[in-house]
Enzyme design. Structure first.
Site, PDB file in Angstrom:
ATOM      1  N   HIS A   1     -14.248  16.196  28.587  1.00  0.00           N
ATOM      2  CA  HIS A   1     -13.964  16.925  29.812  1.00  0.00           C
ATOM      3  C   HIS A   1     -13.330  15.951  30.758  1.00  0.00           C
ATOM      4  O   HIS A   1     -12.588  16.398  31.984  1.00  0.00           O
ATOM      5  CB  HIS A   1     -15.286  17.042  30.553  1.00  0.00           C
ATOM      6  CG  HIS A   1     -16.017  16.010  31.040  1.00  0.00           C
ATOM      7  ND1 HIS A   1     -16.679  15.302  30.237  1.00  0.00           N
ATOM      8  CD2 HIS A   1     -16.109  15.649  32.622  1.00  0.00           C
ATOM      9  CE1 HIS A   1     -17.322  14.144  31.223  1.00  0.00           C
ATOM     10  NE2 HIS A   1     -17.123  14.551  32.385  1.00  0.00           N
TER      11      HIS A   1
ATOM     12  N   HIS B   1     -10.248  14.702  35.661  1.00  0.00           N
ATOM     13  CA  HIS B   1     -11.861  15.338  35.474  1.00  0.00           C
ATOM     14  C   HIS B   1     -11.725  16.763  35.382  1.00  0.00           C
ATOM     15  O   HIS B   1     -11.517  17.428  36.715  1.00  0.00           O
ATOM     16  CB  HIS B   1     -12.674  14.751  36.480  1.00  0.00           C
ATOM     17  CG  HIS B   1     -13.950  14.945  36.080  1.00  0.00           C
ATOM     18  ND1 HIS B   1     -14.907  16.228  36.323  1.00  0.00           N
ATOM     19  CD2 HIS B   1     -14.996  14.155  35.636  1.00  0.00           C
ATOM     20  CE1 HIS B   1     -15.985  16.219  35.764  1.00  0.00           C
ATOM     21  NE2 HIS B   1     -16.254  14.737  35.658  1.00  0.00           N
TER      22      HIS B   1
END
Length: 160
Positions: free
Chosen positions: A67, A82
Site C-alpha cells: 500500500h 501512501h
C-alpha cells in the site's frame, strides 16, 4: 555534490503520480498525514488505477502490504506514496506492485496497479497522500493548483 555543498539546487521535475483531484495534505482524513507528522506533502483523490513515479530515482521501500512505496529521488528527496487510508489492513489485497526495491525508476514509470473499487469498499478512504519525508525545517510544500489533475502533470507543487 558541489551543488549541494554550495546550496544550489537542481531543478526538480515532479509529476502527479495519479489522475484525480489534488487536495492539500491538511484535508486527508487521518491526523498523522493531515498534521504533517511524517512530513509535508499533498494528496490526490484518485480517478485511475495506476500509480506512477513522480520523480526519477530509486525505490527504497515497498511495504509488505503493497500500500506504500518510498522513493529516493536522484536529487536526494525522499518521497512516500501512501495509497489510501488504513489500507495496511487490506494485507496487500487490491494492490499489484510493478517495481521492486532498489529498482531505478523514471518519472512517469508505473509503480503500482490499485483496485480502487476494492480499496474504497474495504478501507477508510482512497485518498492517497504523497509525503516528502526529508524536507529541511524551513521547506514547505505549496500546491500550485488544486482540483482536477492528470497523471504525469507537471507544475502541481513547489517546495520552498
Amino acid at each position: 555534490m558541489f551543488k549541494k555543498l554550495f546550496g544550489k539546487k537542481e531543478t526538480e521535475k515532479f509529476l502527479s503520480p495519479l489522475k484525480g483531484e489534488l487536495i492539500p495534505i491538511t484535508e486527508v482524513p487521518d491526523e498523522v498525514f493531515a498534521g504533517k507528522m511524517m512530513g509535508d506533502g499533498f494528496a490526490i483523490v484518485p480517478k485511475d488505477n495506476t500509480v506512477v513515479s513522480p520523480i526519477t530515482g530509486k525505490v527504497i521501500n515497498i511495504f509488505p502490504t503493497k500500500h506504500a512505496i518510498g522513493i529516493l529521488a536522484d536529487s536526494g528527496r525522499e518521497i512516500l506514496i501512501h495509497v489510501g487510508i488504513d489500507t495496511v489492513e487490506l494485507k496487500g489485497e487490491g494492490f499489484e506492485t510493478l517495481v521492486g526495491i532498489d529498482d531505478h525508476v523514471e518519472a512517469g514509470q508505473p509503480l503500482l496497479k490499485v483496485d480502487f473499487d476494492y480499496v474504497g469498499k474495504n478501507a477508510t478512504s482512497v485518498i492517497t497522500p504523497v509525503i516528502f519525508t526529508n524536507l529541511n525545517e524551513s521547506e514547505t510544500v505549496t500546491l500550485e493548483k488544486q482540483g482536477a489533475v492528470e497523471q504525469g502533470a507537471e507544475g502541481i507543487i513547489s517546495i520552498k
